[in-house]
Design an enzyme around this catalytic site. Structure first.
Site, short mmCIF file in Angstrom:
data_model
loop_
_atom_site.label_atom_id
_atom_site.label_comp_id
_atom_site.label_asym_id
_atom_site.label_seq_id
_atom_site.Cartn_x
_atom_site.Cartn_y
_atom_site.Cartn_z
N PHE A 147 0.86 -1.19 0.00
CA PHE A 147 0.00 0.00 0.00
C PHE A 147 0.89 1.22 0.00
O PHE A 147 1.57 1.51 1.00
CB PHE A 147 -0.87 -0.06 1.26
CG PHE A 147 -1.91 1.02 1.40
CD1 PHE A 147 -3.20 0.83 0.92
CD2 PHE A 147 -1.63 2.21 2.06
CE1 PHE A 147 -4.19 1.79 1.10
CE2 PHE A 147 -2.59 3.18 2.24
CZ PHE A 147 -3.88 2.97 1.75
N LEU A 149 1.27 4.99 0.04
CA LEU A 149 0.72 6.33 0.28
C LEU A 149 1.81 7.30 0.71
O LEU A 149 1.97 8.37 0.13
CB LEU A 149 -0.38 6.27 1.35
CG LEU A 149 -1.02 7.61 1.74
CD1 LEU A 149 -1.76 8.23 0.56
CD2 LEU A 149 -1.95 7.42 2.94
N GLU A 381 0.75 5.13 10.59
CA GLU A 381 -0.72 5.29 10.66
C GLU A 381 -1.11 6.45 11.57
O GLU A 381 -2.14 6.42 12.25
CB GLU A 381 -1.43 4.01 11.14
CG GLU A 381 -0.87 2.70 10.65
CD GLU A 381 -0.88 2.53 9.15
OE1 GLU A 381 -1.15 3.51 8.44
OE2 GLU A 381 -0.59 1.42 8.69
#
Length: 402
Positions: A147, A149, A381
């Site tokens: 992922f 990002l 996160e």
């Protein structure tokens, strides 16, 4: 090479430690199915992770050989419905995250990247064809996803990402870079977020596409039994069907991040619990001045403080999971759990290391390894600062991010 078997007293297969340490009887809040799942994952951790984790950590090796074993146990995308996914509850997923992180944060992080980020992105925002093509194999561990990002200059502020995808006929051309991308060098498919003329969009990028380069980051002092990479995209060409059709704007990747943040609420308490148990066992056995360390008031205060925060953090995790299963959980409530449990877990691990004294700096014991790993978990996160500002905005109505 360090001894890769942790000392007696740290195994989680017995029940005595549970009975002594679950002073609030939080197990009574779990169903028999939930407890059975915990036993299953705990057994996997005891048999497959604990005997090997010190070696994996010291050698900076991610054990790809257990990926399909995790799939067979139903740990990959376990909270997702359909497409070969297990369809378990949020609480069950949290319990699994807790047990995995009691083994090591790197192994729990793999499950999070695979299921909460890559698979969730496809499940939430992908076309029916994309879901059918990727999700069954990912649930089995036959396909690994990543992922993308975060960027070198866009960590806490993903709106400033520089990676750009421009239209080229029916397809796209992708240029840019990402950093701290878990699993990327062993993944077959990457979920990549990029600016476009139509705002931020998500793309499914096979990692063997020309122009895709994944370089593992070396010299890490944390998450050593895991993989994080630098990514670069150089005139990488994608067909039109690579676009995730439902993903428009930053709300799409943020929805995936909240899935991962939820798992962290549980996982950090696993690392904290394992560290507490290692310190407790050691303090009962280690003799100083003709009596065990556990006989001293200062040691007992440290152990009690650890236990209180683990019980409170676990209760917070259970409550958050029940809200998630009921469909009432709000992002700001996830921030409460991520901020609190990361902060308390890292303190518990450090205090546990202190009880172990000089022996605690070796890989023969888990607390310092957990504390080092949690430096990463506390950062990714959403840092403490970001979640503090989310909560500050909630209680004052004033955004203070800029």
């Amino acid at each position: 090479m360090s001894n890769n078997t942790e000392p007696a007293g740290t195994s989680r297969t017995g029940t005595g430690s549970d009975q002594l340490s679950d002073v609030l009887n939080l197990d009574a809040l779990l169903s028999e199915d939930e407890l059975n799942l915990r036993r299953t994952v705990r057994r996997f951790v005891d048999e497959r992770i604990r005997p090997n984790i010190a070696t994996w950590y010291e050698d900076a090796v991610f054990p790809t050989e257990i990926v399909q074993e995790m799939g067979a146990l139903g740990l990959l995308g376990m909270h997702l419905e359909g497409y070969g996914c297990p369809g378990r509850s949020a609480v069950e997923y949290g319990i699994a995250a807790m047990e995995l992180e009691a083994g090591d944060s790197g192994l729990r992080t793999f499950v999070s990247v695979q299921g909460s980020l890559a698979m969730s992105a496809i499940h939430k925002w992908g076309s029916e064809e994309q879901k059918q093509h990727y999700l069954p194999g990912m649930a089995k561990g036959e396909i690994i996803g990543c992922f993308g990002l975060t960027e070198p200059t866009a960590g806490s502020d993903p709106s400033s990402m520089a990676t750009f995808a421009r239209r080229d006929g029916d397809g796209w051309v992708l240029n840019g870079s990402k950093r701290w991308i878990g699993l990327a060098s062993i993944a077959q498919i990457a979920v990549i977020w990029a600016q476009t003329d139509d705002g931020v969009r998500g793309f499914l990028v096979p990692t063997d596409t020309p122009g895709f380069t994944a370089t593992p980051i070396q010299g890490k002092l944390s998450m050593r039994a895991s993989i994080q990479c630098e990514l670069s995209f150089e005139d990488l060409r994608l067909p039109g069907e690579a676009l995730l059709p439902g993903a428009k704007g930053l709300r799409a990747p943020f929805a995936c991040l909240n899935e991962a943040r939820y798992g962290i609420i549980w996982g950090t308490m696993g690392a904290a619990r394992d560290s507490y148990e290692a310190a407790l066992a050691y303090s009962l056995q280690r003799q100083q001045f003709n009596k065990p360390l556990a006989a001293y008031q200062i040691t007992q205060q440290k152990l009690v403080d650890m236990l209180l925060e683990i019980q409170k953090g676990t209760l917070l995790a259970i409550h958050t999971g029940r809200m998630k299963d009921a469909g009432t959980l709000e992002p700001v409530q996830i921030s409460v759990g991520k901020l609190n449990n990361c902060r308390e877990a890292i303190k518990i691990c450090r205090d546990a290391r202190a009880i172990l004294g000089g022996n605690g700096i070796t890989l023969d014991y888990s607390p310092l390894r957990h504390a080092n790993n949690l430096e990463s978990v506390r950062t990714y996160e959403g840092t403490d600062e970001v979640h503090t500002l989310i909560l500050g905005n909630h209680i004052t109505g004033i955004p203070a991010f800029r």
